[in-house]
Design an enzyme around this catalytic site. Structure first.
Site, PDB file in Angstrom:
ATOM      1  N   SER A  83       0.847  -1.190   0.000  1.00  0.00           N
ATOM      2  CA  SER A  83       0.000   0.000   0.000  1.00  0.00           C
ATOM      3  C   SER A  83       0.882   1.240   0.000  1.00  0.00           C
ATOM      4  O   SER A  83       2.104   1.154   0.116  1.00  0.00           O
ATOM      5  CB  SER A  83      -0.908  -0.007   1.234  1.00  0.00           C
ATOM      6  N   LYS A 116      -5.092   9.480  -8.319  1.00  0.00           N
ATOM      7  CA  LYS A 116      -5.288   8.333  -7.425  1.00  0.00           C
ATOM      8  C   LYS A 116      -6.694   7.798  -7.672  1.00  0.00           C
ATOM      9  O   LYS A 116      -7.683   8.300  -7.145  1.00  0.00           O
ATOM     10  CB  LYS A 116      -5.118   8.724  -5.961  1.00  0.00           C
ATOM     11  N   CYS A 435     -27.553  -9.114  31.148  1.00  0.00           N
ATOM     12  CA  CYS A 435     -27.896  -8.310  29.967  1.00  0.00           C
ATOM     13  C   CYS A 435     -27.510  -9.078  28.707  1.00  0.00           C
ATOM     14  O   CYS A 435     -26.352  -9.456  28.520  1.00  0.00           O
ATOM     15  CB  CYS A 435     -27.152  -6.974  30.019  1.00  0.00           C
TER      16      CYS A 435
END
Length: 678
Positions: A83, A116, A435
């Site tokens: 990247s 890009k 819960c």
């Protein structure tokens, strides 16, 4: 018609269509009208339908790919698809240039600037000019084989041709698959007309098309491929610059992005950025910035790579995009530790390439800071993949009926009282594992990779098991084998899936004390704190018996966390669950004599991009020597290890007089203590 005549006519039509494709897609200079092109295409198709046995491998009509696949095969990239780093403003851009030019002293540096593209990165392999494989980027190391789908992309050459250059024996080309704006709009209009789901943005449409197992679906989508670089070429192409490489690719038949600029200075790069930003609405494709590359290929080699990105390139992103919308409702979600998080339900708005309908407001304090109310008009910001957020409330647009938001008195899931201790920013449900919301999150955490690591017990399993009332708490996981017939009755759960799950649960029983403590989900106890508790107390019995004062002496445990840990082990329900877990066979090796820990209790900070090791490796070495790794620099910090692009933490260390160490010195120090990279 004679066979040789049929084949010859097919070859002529294929070459003619390829020539016009190149003129239209690559050179952007159509040489015939659309109707003339369609006539040639249909003429070839008619011949192929009449004589299917003579269809040529490189025919443009065969770009509809064939039989649907059952799955995509994984492929390891020979050259990793790394990247890019990001910069977001002129200051960051100039800092990137300084780093480049400091590593290239006395050399002139030119920069290649490209759009890009907001698409899906892929790799294409050609052998002797013939496309043999297309692979997604994946995680950069391994991608998926999507060859059948990429062969359906109309502007992508299946066979390379050039009158000017020799076709290489092996060529790997990298580029982006995307959907031009006009094609995206038409696709969504068609989807809507058919009553089918539309796509949020062109990138999602392109990615979804490439991931279709049936290549005929990809073939029907208006996809395009834009080349941006060469990963491998044999024999070597002999090119010396990035700019020339792109021109060379166009000669071979590839389309490249519609704008490239060769800049002699970083100031010129900034000017091009401002120009592209102005022109962005008029481009045929979606972009989210521009890519800046050192143009000279030898200089690229000199600069090399960081662990995850090249030093010679960066992505210069556009500023956050914003949109106005209204708050329809604010709901409260309950997390694993009972934390109540307010979530704004918005009138859906398209911003930064996606449709946003939900935004977290973090806590009641943030609601008060923004003074956001139900019915308000708000600005929602988003950049790239960053989570959307409410940046501003517009009180001038506030309707008279706008509702002030209050912290609920009872949990929206289990109706237990909501508590918010003085001095804390977060409100919590007091219901614990009573819960249901906390129960499901507690189970997800317990089975996660860094906790008990029960492979295969994902969300779908957990939700099904909760619905069947087979999981009331985490200890029930170790009794699931008693309900084999019930498990086999769950939809899509066959004999093999059930056996794999039972085996994974059994395998998880052998663990470590640190992992087990982390898996319990005690508030404030992350991986590092769990490891410190295990090292300090050595046994579960000692930890259960520890009082607040003893807990506070543990490295990484403060006053509040010590109270949370003590409270956890005082709760009868928790002790009952612990006893059942141990009775089920969960165990770990008995503690051994303490190893030498010369850095015991010290706080270290890692900052910047590390080249010679990963952060996990550095963290593991430090923890093995008794140190804790912190995310922030303070007066208690013993040392800062600084890699590339170290920023504010390095500055703070300098102000506080904290020692700073580079990677090489750090590894030497670790080696002296017997710690080496594994």
């Amino acid at each position: 018609m004679a066979i040789t005549s049929v084949i010859e006519q097919m070859r002529q039509l294929i070459q003619l269509i390829a020539k016009h494709n190149h003129a239209y897609y690559v050179m952007d200079q159509p040489t015939i009208s659309d109707s003339e092109y369609d006539h040639l295409f249909h003429q070839l198709k008619a011949l192929e339908e009449q004589y299917p046995e003579f269809v040529q491998a490189d025919s443009p009509t065969t770009k509809v790919g064939g039989q649907a696949l059952s799955k995509f095969e994984s492929v390891t990239h020979v050259v990793p698809m790394l990247s890019l780093g990001n910069v977001f403003n002129q200051e960051d851009l100039f800092a990137f240039a300084r780093r480049v030019e400091e590593r290239l002293p006395n050399q002139k540096v030119q920069y290649e600037v490209e759009l890009k593209l907001d698409g899906l990165a892929i790799s294409l392999w050609y052998e002797n000019g013939v496309l043999v494989r297309g692979v997604t980027r994946g995680d950069g190391e391994t991608g998926e084989d999507i060859t059948q789908n990429v062969k359906t992309i109309r502007n992508l050459p299946k066979v390379l041709h050039s009158e000017k250059y020799e076709i290489p024996r092996l060529l790997e080309v990298r580029g982006e698959v995307l959907m031009p704006k006009s094609g995206f709009e038409k696709l969504n209009a068609d989807q809507e007309a058919k009553g089918e789901k539309t796509f949020a943005n062109p990138r999602n449409a392109a990615a979804g098309s490439l991931r279709q197992l049936d290549p005929n679906i990809a073939a029907a989508r208006p996809l395009a491929f834009y080349a941006y670089g060469i990963a491998q070429c044999e024999p070597n192409h002999g090119l010396t610059t990035m700019h020339d490489s792109l021109q060379w690719l166009t000669e071979l038949g590839f389309q490249i992005a519609e704008r490239q600029y060769l800049c002699n200075s970083i100031q010129e790069v900034q000017q091009r950025y401002e120009q592209i930003q102005q022109e962005r609405p008029n481009l045929q494709v979606e972009i989210d910035g521009m890519v800046v590359k050192v143009d000279d290929l030898k200089q690229q080699q000199q600069l090399g790579f960081l662990s995850r990105e090249p030093r010679w390139a960066t992505a210069y992103k556009f500023p956050a995009q914003a949109a106005l919308t209204t708050v329809e409702q604010i709901d409260w979600q309950v997390g694993r530790t009972g934390t109540l998080t307010p979530v704004a339900r918005l009138n859906p708005v398209f911003v930064g390439g996606v449709t946003v309908s939900n935004v977290t407001l973090h806590n009641i304090g943030e609601i008060h800071r923004l003074d956001v109310r139900i019915g308000d008009t708000v600005s929602v910001y988003r950049t790239g993949d960053v989570i959307p957020k409410v940046e501003k409330v517009w009180p001038e647009f506030r309707p008279a009926e706008a509702e002030v938001v209050h912290l609920p008195e009872s949990c929206p899931v289990c109706a237990s009282p909501v508590v918010m201790p003085e001095g804390e920013a977060l409100a919590r449900c007091s219901g614990g594992l009573y819960c249901a919301a906390q129960r499901i999150e507690a189970i997800r955490h317990f089975v996660s990779r860094k906790a008990m690591d029960i492979e295969g017990l994902g969300d779908r399993w957990v939700e099904s098991l909760l619905r069947l009332d087979l999981l009331k708490d985490v200890a029930d996981i170790y009794h699931l084998h008693e309900h084999r017939e019930t498990l086999l009755g769950i939809e899509k759960m066959g004999e093999k899936s059930v056996q794999n799950l039972i085996d994974a649960i059994e395998a998880s029983k052998k663990t470590t004390l640190a992992r087990f403590i982390y898996a319990l989900g005690i508030r404030g106890v992350g991986e590092t704190t769990a490891r410190m508790l295990a090292n300090t107390f050595q046994t579960l019995e000692a930890l259960k018996a520890a009082n607040v004062e003893a807990l506070k002496k543990t490295p990484d445990v403060g006053d509040i966390t010590a109270e949370w840990i003590a409270d956890f082990f005082l709760a009868p329900h928790n002790i009952e669950v612990l006893d059942r877990l141990i009775a089920a066979g969960i165990h770990w090796d008995a503690p051994t004599a303490p190893t030498r820990q010369p850095l015991n209790g010290e706080s270290w900070v890692l900052t910047g991009t590390l080249e010679q090791m990963t952060r996990d490796q550095a963290t593991q070495m430090l923890q093995a020597l008794g140190a804790r790794v912190s995310g922030s620099v303070s007066s208690k910090t013993k040392c800062v290890v600084a890699g590339e692009k170290a920023g504010s933490k390095l500055e703070k260390a300098a102000k506080l007089g904290i020692p700073v160490m580079n990677e090489t010195d750090f590894l030497s120090l670790m080696a002296g203590y017997g710690q080496t990279l594994s």
